[in-house]
Design a protein around this motif. Structure first.
Motif, short mmCIF file in Angstrom:
data_model
loop_
_atom_site.label_atom_id
_atom_site.label_comp_id
_atom_site.label_asym_id
_atom_site.label_seq_id
_atom_site.Cartn_x
_atom_site.Cartn_y
_atom_site.Cartn_z
N THR A 73 -12.86 -7.35 -15.82
CA THR A 73 -12.72 -8.93 -16.32
C THR A 73 -13.64 -9.57 -16.52
O THR A 73 -13.56 -10.56 -17.08
N GLY A 74 -14.99 -9.01 -16.74
CA GLY A 74 -15.78 -9.97 -16.30
C GLY A 74 -16.19 -10.63 -18.12
O GLY A 74 -16.96 -11.24 -17.80
N SER A 75 -16.50 -9.75 -18.63
CA SER A 75 -16.39 -9.33 -19.90
C SER A 75 -15.65 -10.29 -20.68
O SER A 75 -15.63 -12.03 -20.82
N VAL A 76 -13.81 -10.73 -20.52
CA VAL A 76 -13.25 -11.77 -20.67
C VAL A 76 -13.10 -12.67 -19.63
O VAL A 76 -13.37 -13.77 -20.97
N ALA A 77 -13.41 -12.97 -18.42
CA ALA A 77 -14.12 -14.31 -18.48
C ALA A 77 -15.23 -15.18 -18.63
O ALA A 77 -15.14 -16.11 -19.04
N THR A 78 -16.22 -14.38 -18.70
CA THR A 78 -17.17 -14.83 -19.76
C THR A 78 -17.65 -15.06 -20.92
O THR A 78 -17.42 -16.24 -21.61
N MET A 79 -16.83 -14.63 -21.80
CA MET A 79 -16.01 -14.67 -23.46
C MET A 79 -15.14 -16.52 -23.16
O MET A 79 -15.73 -17.09 -24.21
N LEU A 80 -14.45 -16.58 -21.89
CA LEU A 80 -13.64 -17.19 -22.18
C LEU A 80 -14.90 -19.08 -21.76
O LEU A 80 -14.41 -19.95 -22.24
N ASP A 140 0.67 -3.81 -19.84
CA ASP A 140 0.33 -3.47 -18.59
C ASP A 140 -1.19 -4.27 -18.85
O ASP A 140 -0.91 -5.24 -17.57
N LEU A 141 -1.71 -4.18 -19.77
CA LEU A 141 -3.00 -4.92 -19.83
C LEU A 141 -2.54 -6.74 -19.09
O LEU A 141 -3.69 -8.20 -18.57
N VAL A 142 -1.46 -7.43 -19.72
CA VAL A 142 -1.07 -8.73 -20.11
C VAL A 142 -0.76 -8.86 -17.97
O VAL A 142 -1.58 -9.98 -18.20
N VAL A 143 -0.37 -7.66 -17.94
CA VAL A 143 -0.37 -7.78 -16.00
C VAL A 143 -0.99 -8.42 -15.42
O VAL A 143 -2.10 -8.99 -14.40
N ALA A 144 -3.07 -6.70 -15.98
CA ALA A 144 -4.15 -7.15 -15.44
C ALA A 144 -4.46 -7.94 -15.37
O ALA A 144 -5.97 -8.86 -14.86
N LEU A 145 -4.83 -9.01 -16.85
CA LEU A 145 -5.17 -9.94 -16.85
C LEU A 145 -5.08 -11.44 -16.40
O LEU A 145 -5.39 -11.97 -15.39
N ALA A 146 -3.34 -11.33 -16.07
CA ALA A 146 -3.04 -12.30 -14.84
C ALA A 146 -3.81 -12.24 -13.64
O ALA A 146 -3.23 -12.84 -13.05
N GLU A 171 -5.92 -10.61 -12.58
CA GLU A 171 -7.80 -10.93 -11.87
C GLU A 171 -8.05 -12.14 -13.10
O GLU A 171 -8.87 -12.98 -11.61
N LEU A 172 -7.17 -12.67 -13.69
CA LEU A 172 -7.92 -14.41 -13.74
C LEU A 172 -7.01 -16.09 -13.98
O LEU A 172 -6.01 -14.88 -12.81
N ALA A 173 -7.53 -16.54 -13.03
CA ALA A 173 -7.34 -17.94 -12.55
C ALA A 173 -6.09 -18.00 -13.89
O ALA A 173 -6.21 -19.02 -14.68
N VAL A 174 -4.73 -17.68 -14.40
CA VAL A 174 -3.76 -17.99 -15.29
C VAL A 174 -2.75 -18.59 -15.01
O VAL A 174 -2.47 -18.52 -14.33
N ASP A 175 -2.24 -19.43 -16.00
CA ASP A 175 -1.41 -20.53 -15.51
C ASP A 175 -0.32 -20.31 -16.19
O ASP A 175 0.92 -20.22 -15.54
N LEU A 221 7.71 -9.76 -13.92
CA LEU A 221 8.58 -10.32 -12.84
C LEU A 221 7.80 -9.91 -10.60
O LEU A 221 7.78 -11.24 -10.71
N ALA A 222 6.36 -9.07 -11.66
CA ALA A 222 5.45 -9.01 -10.51
C ALA A 222 4.56 -9.92 -10.71
O ALA A 222 4.23 -10.08 -9.29
N LEU A 223 4.35 -10.74 -11.21
CA LEU A 223 3.76 -11.91 -11.51
C LEU A 223 3.87 -12.88 -10.28
O LEU A 223 5.35 -13.69 -10.41
N SER A 224 3.12 -13.71 -10.73
CA SER A 224 2.93 -14.96 -9.55
C SER A 224 2.45 -16.40 -10.62
O SER A 224 3.93 -17.57 -10.70
N ALA A 225 2.40 -16.08 -11.84
CA ALA A 225 2.59 -17.03 -13.06
C ALA A 225 3.73 -17.11 -14.24
O ALA A 225 4.52 -15.54 -13.92
N PRO A 226 4.37 -17.74 -14.54
CA PRO A 226 5.59 -18.32 -14.84
C PRO A 226 5.52 -17.06 -16.17
O PRO A 226 4.10 -17.15 -17.20
N ALA A 227 6.21 -16.60 -17.26
CA ALA A 227 6.01 -15.25 -18.32
C ALA A 227 7.39 -16.10 -19.29
O ALA A 227 8.46 -15.79 -18.46
N HIS A 228 7.24 -15.90 -20.13
CA HIS A 228 7.99 -16.22 -21.27
C HIS A 228 8.22 -15.09 -22.31
O HIS A 228 7.20 -14.50 -22.61
N VAL A 229 9.25 -15.37 -22.29
CA VAL A 229 9.51 -13.88 -23.60
C VAL A 229 10.59 -14.77 -24.63
O VAL A 229 11.10 -15.50 -24.69
N PHE A 230 9.80 -14.55 -26.12
CA PHE A 230 10.18 -15.34 -26.93
C PHE A 230 10.15 -14.97 -28.34
O PHE A 230 9.00 -13.44 -28.40
#
Ligand code: IP8
Length: 246
Positions: free
Chosen positions: A117-124, A151-157, A159-163, A215-224
């Motif tokens: 996720t280095g490229s994603v973090a630096t882009m941000l 699965d990418l959402v879960v991996a990003l959540a 690897e990055l400090a996602v709220d 359900l496996a994430l530590s950040a809350p997830a919203h489905v809408f």
């Protein structure tokens, strides 16, 4: 505040007609994204691009291909959709850049995803909005298999400090057996009977698979649904909150 948002493939494409973008829905989503303040990583699904290309070639999360031509055909289909998403975001003034998983991600033999996720973090850090997508990814022992945007959402959540994590789907949330939106899910067993499979061609599983992953994430997830997108990006909680490890 970093948010990861997945735009479901069915939200931005006509899912039953091959390679057809839903231009109005995509423009509305891009406009909602443009109004968001704070760091945002976007992921989009395959819709009528990736799922049709994968199904035509018999490739799924479980069945890989050893044909580079087939893998590239799936990746190219996703590239065409990614291009349409980027164009819509640029038209709204969002400085969106593509991050394409086939070239950087991998899975082990058990299917665990590794996503640098280095490229994603630096882009941000540089003020860009990275846009990833479900894709074919090399998997140990299986050639190239399909990796869902979920699965990418879960991996990003992880690897990055996602709220916050958001999944914008065609339905207004996770529905119970009478079609009502479930407000909050803390355990899969609470909803196992109610969540079924996706009805259009979908090689990566339906709502049940999404809920289990969230359900496996530590950040809350919203489905809408699409009507909840602006509210989610404004910090509200439309649809269903999936709060497994909160
Ligand atoms: O729609 C699937 O991504 P999803 C991507 O997020 C492909 O499950 C290539 C079918």
């Amino acid at each position: 505040m970093t948010t990861v948002l997945k735009l479901g493939g069915s939200v931005v494409t006509e899912k039953d007609t091959p390679e057809t973008v839903d231009d109005d829905a995509l423009a509305r989503a891009a406009s909602a994204v443009a109004a968001h303040e704070g760091d945002l990583v976007l992921v989009h699904g395959g819709g009528s691009f990736g799922h049709h290309a994968a199904a035509e070639r018999g490739v799924s999360t479980a069945e890989g291909t050893r044909s580079a031509a087939d893998a590239v055909a799936i990746h190219d289909a996703m590239g065409r959709l990614n291009g349409a998403v980027l164009d819509a975001l640029h038209a709204e003034g969002v400085e969106a850049l593509p991050v394409r998983p086939l070239s950087v991600a991998s899975r082990d033999a058990a299917g665990a995803l590794s996503l640098p996720t280095g490229s994603v973090a630096t882009m941000l850090e540089e003020g860009f909005t990275p846009v990833l997508h479900g894709d074919g990814v090399a998997q140990a022992g299986s050639g190239v298999t399909i990796t869902s945007g979920d699965d990418l959402v879960v991996a990003l959540a992880r690897e990055l400090a996602v709220d916050r994590v958001g999944l914008c789907s065609t339905v207004p949330g996770v529905l119970d057996s009478s079609g009502e939106v479930i407000d909050r899910i803390e355990r899969f067993s609470d909803v196992a009977d109610a969540v079924g499979d996706s009805d259009a061609t979908d090689v990566t599983g339906g709502m049940a698979a999404k809920v289990e992953k969230l359900l496996a994430l530590s950040a809350p997830a919203h489905v809408f649904g699409p009507d909840g997108l602006s509210a989610f990006l404004a910090g509200e909680s439309p649809g269903t909150v999936v709060a497994g490890r909160e």
